[in-house]
Design an enzyme around this catalytic site. Structure first.
Site, mmCIF file in Angstrom:
data_model
loop_
_atom_site.group_PDB
_atom_site.id
_atom_site.type_symbol
_atom_site.label_atom_id
_atom_site.label_comp_id
_atom_site.label_asym_id
_atom_site.label_seq_id
_atom_site.Cartn_x
_atom_site.Cartn_y
_atom_site.Cartn_z
ATOM 1 N N ASP A 1 0.840 -1.193 0.000
ATOM 2 C CA ASP A 1 0.000 0.000 0.000
ATOM 3 C C ASP A 1 0.881 1.251 0.000
ATOM 4 O OD1 ASP A 1 -2.298 1.813 0.754
ATOM 5 O OD2 ASP A 1 -3.308 -0.121 0.917
ATOM 6 N N HIS B 1 -3.696 6.092 3.311
ATOM 7 C CA HIS B 1 -4.411 4.878 2.898
ATOM 8 C C HIS B 1 -3.794 3.614 3.496
ATOM 9 C CE1 HIS B 1 -5.838 1.819 -0.018
ATOM 10 N NE2 HIS B 1 -6.860 2.616 -0.191
ATOM 11 N N SER C 1 -11.249 -0.832 -0.829
ATOM 12 C CA SER C 1 -9.960 -0.800 -0.124
ATOM 13 C C SER C 1 -10.121 -1.123 1.356
ATOM 14 C CB SER C 1 -9.352 0.604 -0.194
ATOM 15 O OG SER C 1 -8.662 0.812 -1.380
#
Ligand SMILES: *[C@@H]1O[C@H](CO)[C@@H](O)[C@H](O)[C@H]1NC(C)=O
Ligand SMILES: *[C@@H]1O[C@H](CO)[C@@H](O)[C@H](O)[C@H]1NC(C)=O
Ligand SMILES: *[C@@H]1O[C@H](CO)[C@@H](O)[C@H](O)[C@H]1NC(C)=O
Ligand SMILES: *[C@@H]1O[C@H](CO)[C@@H](O)[C@H](O)[C@H]1NC(C)=O
Ligand SMILES: *[C@@H]1O[C@H](CO)[C@@H](O)[C@H](O)[C@H]1NC(C)=O
Ligand SMILES: *[C@@H]1O[C@H](CO)[C@@H](O)[C@H](O)[C@H]1NC(C)=O
Ligand SMILES: *[C@@H]1O[C@H](CO)[C@@H](O)[C@H](O)[C@H]1NC(C)=O
Ligand SMILES: *[C@@H]1O[C@H](CO)[C@@H](O)[C@H](O)[C@H]1NC(C)=O
Ligand SMILES: *[C@@H]1O[C@H](CO)[C@@H](O)[C@H](O)[C@H]1NC(C)=O
Ligand SMILES: *[C@@H]1O[C@H](CO)[C@@H](O)[C@H](O)[C@H]1NC(C)=O
Ligand SMILES: *[C@@H]1O[C@H](CO)[C@@H](O)[C@H](O)[C@H]1NC(C)=O
Ligand SMILES: *[C@@H]1O[C@H](CO)[C@@H](O)[C@H](O)[C@H]1NC(C)=O
Length: 772
Positions: A160, A218, A550
């Site tokens: 990520d 994220h 996600s």
């Protein structure tokens, strides 16, 4: 419309969806010089090149392997002095990533050992509370009763945007020591701890970049959902307060930073991360990225991630991927290989309420995480700059409110084209007092509780229609926004989020995808930066809500860690990755918490079907103890690939990395021992018989009876209607025949049904999909 959709999907759902493409990257890096040999240098791109393995490659040093890969290149450096070779892969694929022109690739195609070159693509990134909702931490939940060991001894590889190490979710209190033999350093990083046991970065061959997650968040959020440690007093702007933890709070995290703010998740780095994670020995690959619609993969061998995860799967490493955020249109899935677990997103029953009251008294309940104490509770003028149909004003883009009087007014804006929080900024900068954020038609009922910078209420499409009606039919429209805090027990839930990408997939032989759904709307997890009206930058202990497939994917990664950990700690046989997929798929819930079919939030009144929600919502309790599992042997995957590629062994070699691989057996996707069933019935007289083999992992002696729901127009016949097991690990093969009832609904129609094997303790259900 297509253009609108793409923007819509990538900006609304995740602010951190990255929007750079590979052309930008190349043009940004290289001057558009035209060389007189080797073609047009401005056409240099990164390619992922698949080649045969050199002889006895297992004995080769990394340097020899790299030399083999370099032997395919015209020379080692570009005119600019930059090296052509970016990464030389060892495990994920047999091949390398390099900068080449299309002409140079064409020359390479003639070389012995060359298999295939795919241009690099830019993949996009696509919870105190969710474990209550998934029944982990309740009194009767999985954590307390079924000895899941909280994911202990399992390593989740998180690919990520990196990680914000100082966050308390990544504190190593209560963690066991690192696994023996773990040999990964935390590269240029503050030292790792016993929670985060590896932090590495992969960017265009540059080995000197930090993997901190200070600009995106994220990766920090996703890692927190999968395996964040317990943190007391977690909240977002005082909402949704509680004790935060990931699904598997005692699992280890190994971070692979492959997504960057400037270049996105570029293929060569993503493959390098997978390559290293396999070498490091992680157990799970957590991957919340994928190609957005309309760039979704169109063939299995064009999907470099699937080629790499095939290697991982062969080693028992579980690949967990996001369905994508390009819903609600069909054929929008980012991943579809049978060995990739593909996860869609659903809502929970929690909302952070922000209520709109119109001047005529009608109320609409929307959402916002920012809930200021409003001193006055009076109605303000309501304006809708986009009522003129102008694009920029409809979406409240930068500078679109110039010349419009919004001072001290509430401004209506439609979701799309710009991040929702930024729309609020535009209004605040123009002197507006608040915003009603309205869903357009496709976004249906899905609303977000975001950390806005001014009073906001995000309302559904249905409510938006009425608010628009009101403003049209009133000469002096007014409204107010009031805040109701954190509310539970919202129905229907779980419901499918509008943005969750949907099937079918045309290139995988009717394998049903997505596989399952998990919570992915307004998920609370760790965040590196302060959120809210006047954010002050990096913080140690911040949480934030985020939405997307996600966020759904790491729920499943964490649950897989719980399953693996339980098997390890109970000294049971470790299941293959396909058996774990089977446990998740055959135990998923097709019904919501009220026992009604799972609702699709994209629509006004329809239920989600099998191509939208797969087998349904993961059920952790049941997945820990599925009773029976469907295993797929390595040979079966080879036969499946032979079927997909019409016995072209070269295509199959790209996946198996076996130079002598040939096609001696070939099966259709329908015949693969997959836990869900997809069948093509092209004509009125079509019929087909498939077989499935189950392995007993429940009680030694257990009897299962068949029950099924026949899809419309279809009859189902089984070779046997009862399965009697007398020992553990016993396998039984049965066959299913599908015939039509003599009519055909027309091509393109889909049918759905299910087959359940039910014992006194277990219910093993295969969803059935018929492509007419
Ligand atoms: C490598 O090849 C390219 C294209 O053929 C050429 O432009 C470049 O000058 C070569 N580099 C070196 C160092 O020879
Ligand atoms: C080189 O490629 C670029 C980008 O594709 C193109 O715009 C340009 O016209 C090409 N130049 C030549 C001389 O072919
Ligand atoms: C949670 O577990 C309890 C006890 O096993 C069960 O009664 C309840 O129905 C489960 N809830 C959900 C949503 O699965
Ligand atoms: C661990 O890594 C170091 C440095 O990369 C290497 O020298 C060593 O051989 C490795 N040890 C094992 C057991 O793999
Ligand atoms: C690698 O990244 C570092 C840090 O961002 C940068 O200073 C350096 O110039 C980069 N090196 C190359 C070869 O791109
Ligand atoms: C909008 O304008 C602000 C200030 O003028 C600028 O900082 C920001 O980058 C702009 N945003 C977009 C999306 O153009
Ligand atoms: C207020 O206006 C809306 C939109 O015209 C309408 O649907 C609603 O019924 C009105 N409410 C009242 C109480 O009149
Ligand atoms: C088994 O599970 C499926 C899927 O959730 C459900 O439709 C079916 O009714 C269940 N069967 C029994 C006997 O509980
Ligand atoms: C592939 O080869 C197998 C065995 O040689 C054969 O049975 C099958 O028909 C072939 N399939 C195709 C699509 O050619
Ligand atoms: C490679 O393929 C050949 C032929 O299909 C097979 O006999 C051999 O076992 C395979 N090797 C590996 C390592 O799987
Ligand atoms: C299935 O189809 C085959 C040929 O298409 C036919 O011979 C057979 O009778 C059919 N079986 C059933 C049960 O309809
Ligand atoms: C299975 O069916 C048999 C009779 O056909 C019945 O006696 C038995 O109770 C059934 N078992 C379950 C779990 O429903």
């Amino acid at each position: 419309m297509g253009e609108f959709k793409g923007r819509f999907a990538s900006f609304t759902v995740l602010a951190f969806f990255l929007s750079f493409n590979i052309l930008l990257l190349v043009h940004g890096q290289l001057l558009p010089i035209v060389s007189d040999h080797g073609g047009n240098i401005s056409q240099i791109k990164i390619y992922i090149v698949h080649v045969l393995k050199p002889e006895s490659s297992n004995l080769l040093s990394a340097e020899d392997l790299e030399n083999w890969h370099k032997s395919f290149l015209p020379n080692t450096t570009l005119d600019t002095g930059e090296p052509r070779l970016l990464f030389s892969y060892k495990e994920a694929i047999s091949g390398f990533a390099a900068r080449l022109t299309p002409e140079e690739v064409r020359d390479m195609e003639k070389m012995d050992g060359f298999l295939r070159a795919n241009p690099s693509r830019t993949l996009h990134l696509q919870t105190t509370y969710t474990h209550e909702f998934l029944n982990l931490s309740t009194l009767f939940g999985v954590w307390s009763t079924s000895n899941s060991f909280y994911g202990e001894r399992i390593i989740i590889g998180v690919l990520d945007t990196g990680i914000h190490m100082p966050h308390p979710s990544f504190d190593d209190t209560g963690m066991p020591p690192r696994p023996a033999g773990w040999n990964v350093s935390c590269y240029l990083q503050t030292p790792c701890n016993d929670k985060v046991i590896g932090v590495q970065s992969f960017k265009l061959g540059n080995k000197t970049i930090l993997a901190t997650d200070i600009d995106q968040g994220h990766g920090t959020h996703v890692a927190g959902i999968a395996a964040g440690n317990f943190v007391n007093d977690a909240e977002v702007l005082n909402e949704a307060p509680g004790r935060a933890a990931g699904m598997a709070p005692k699992a280890f995290i190994s971070v692979y930073k492959v997504c960057w703010k400037d270049i996105g998740c570029e293929s060569s780095g993503v493959l390098a991360g997978i390559d290293k994670a396999i070498q490091d020995g992680v157990h799970i690959l957590q991957m919340s990225f994928g190609l957005p619609y309309p760039n979704v993969p169109i063939s299995l061998d064009g999907d470099d991630v699937a080629i790499a995860t095939y290697s991982a799967m062969q080693k028992g490493i579980f690949p967990c991927t996001a369905a994508g955020n390009s819903g609600p249109d069909p054929e929008t899935l980012s991943h579809a290989a049978p060995w990739d677990m593909v996860v869609g997103a659903t809502t929970t029953d929690r909302r952070i309420r922000a209520t709109v009251t119109l001047g005529n008294g009608t109320q609409f309940h929307g959402e916002s995480a920012y809930q200021p104490n409003m001193v006055t509770d009076k109605f303000l003028p309501l304006v809708f700059p986009g009522s003129n149909g102008r694009y920029r004003q409809l979406y409240c883009l930068n500078n679109s409110l110039n010349g419009i009087d919004v001072k001290d007014k509430i401004v209506m804006c439609e979701v799309g084209a710009l991040d929702n929080i930024k729309k609020g900024e535009v209004i605040r900068n123009a002197g507006g007092a608040g915003m009603i954020l309205m869903n357009g038609g496709k976004a249906g009922y899905t609303t977000f509780s975001e950390a806005h910078h001014l009073p906001v209420s995000h309302v559904s499409y249905k409510d938006a229609i009425q608010i628009k009606d009101y403003i049209i039919s009133n000469s002096t429209p007014t409204a107010k926004i009031t805040f109701g805090g954190t509310i539970f027990d919202i129905r229907p839930s779980p419901a499918l989020a509008y943005f969750s990408s949907r099937g079918p997939v045309k290139y995988n032989g009717n394998i049903v995808k997505p596989d399952v759904t998990a919570p992915g709307v307004n998920i609370l997890s760790a965040w590196p930066l302060e959120v809210g009206p006047f954010p002050s930058g990096l913080k140690i202990k911040t949480f934030n809500f985020a939405s997307g497939t996600s966020m759904a994917t790491p729920h499943v990664s964490g649950i897989v860690a719980l399953i693996m950990s339980k098997l390890k700690n109970d000294n049971k046989r470790q299941w293959s990755t396909s058996e774990i997929q089977s446990a998740l798929i055959t135990t998923a819930d097709t019904f919501d918490i009220d026992g009604k079919p799972i609702f699709d939030e994209a629509t006004m009144n329809a239920n989600a079907d099998i191509l939208q929600r797969g087998a349904g919502q993961v059920n952790v309790m049941n997945a820990m103890d599925p009773g029976l599992v469907y295993n797929i042997e390595q040979d079966d995957y080879v036969a499946y690939l032979c079927g997909i590629f019409s016995n072209n062994s070269q295509d199959v070699q790209i996946f198996t990395k076996n130079n002598t691989q040939s096609c001696t057996r070939s099966i259709s996707g329908e015949q693969l021992n997959y836990p869900s069933i997809g069948i093509q019935m092209a004509s009125r007289l079509a019929n087909s018989t498939i077989s499935r083999t189950v392995t007993n992992v429940g009680d030694a002696r257990e009897i299962y009876n068949a029950t099924f729901i026949e899809p419309p127009f279809v009859r189902i016949f089984l070779s046997q209607y009862q399965l009697r097991f007398t020992r553990l690990e016993q396998q039984i093969t049965y066959s299913i025949t599908f015939t039509t009832n003599g009519s055909h609904p027309g091509s393109g129609v889909i049918g759905q049904g299910e087959l359940s094997w039910v014992s006194n303790k277990h219910n093993v259900t295969s969803p059935i999909y018929i492509a007419f």
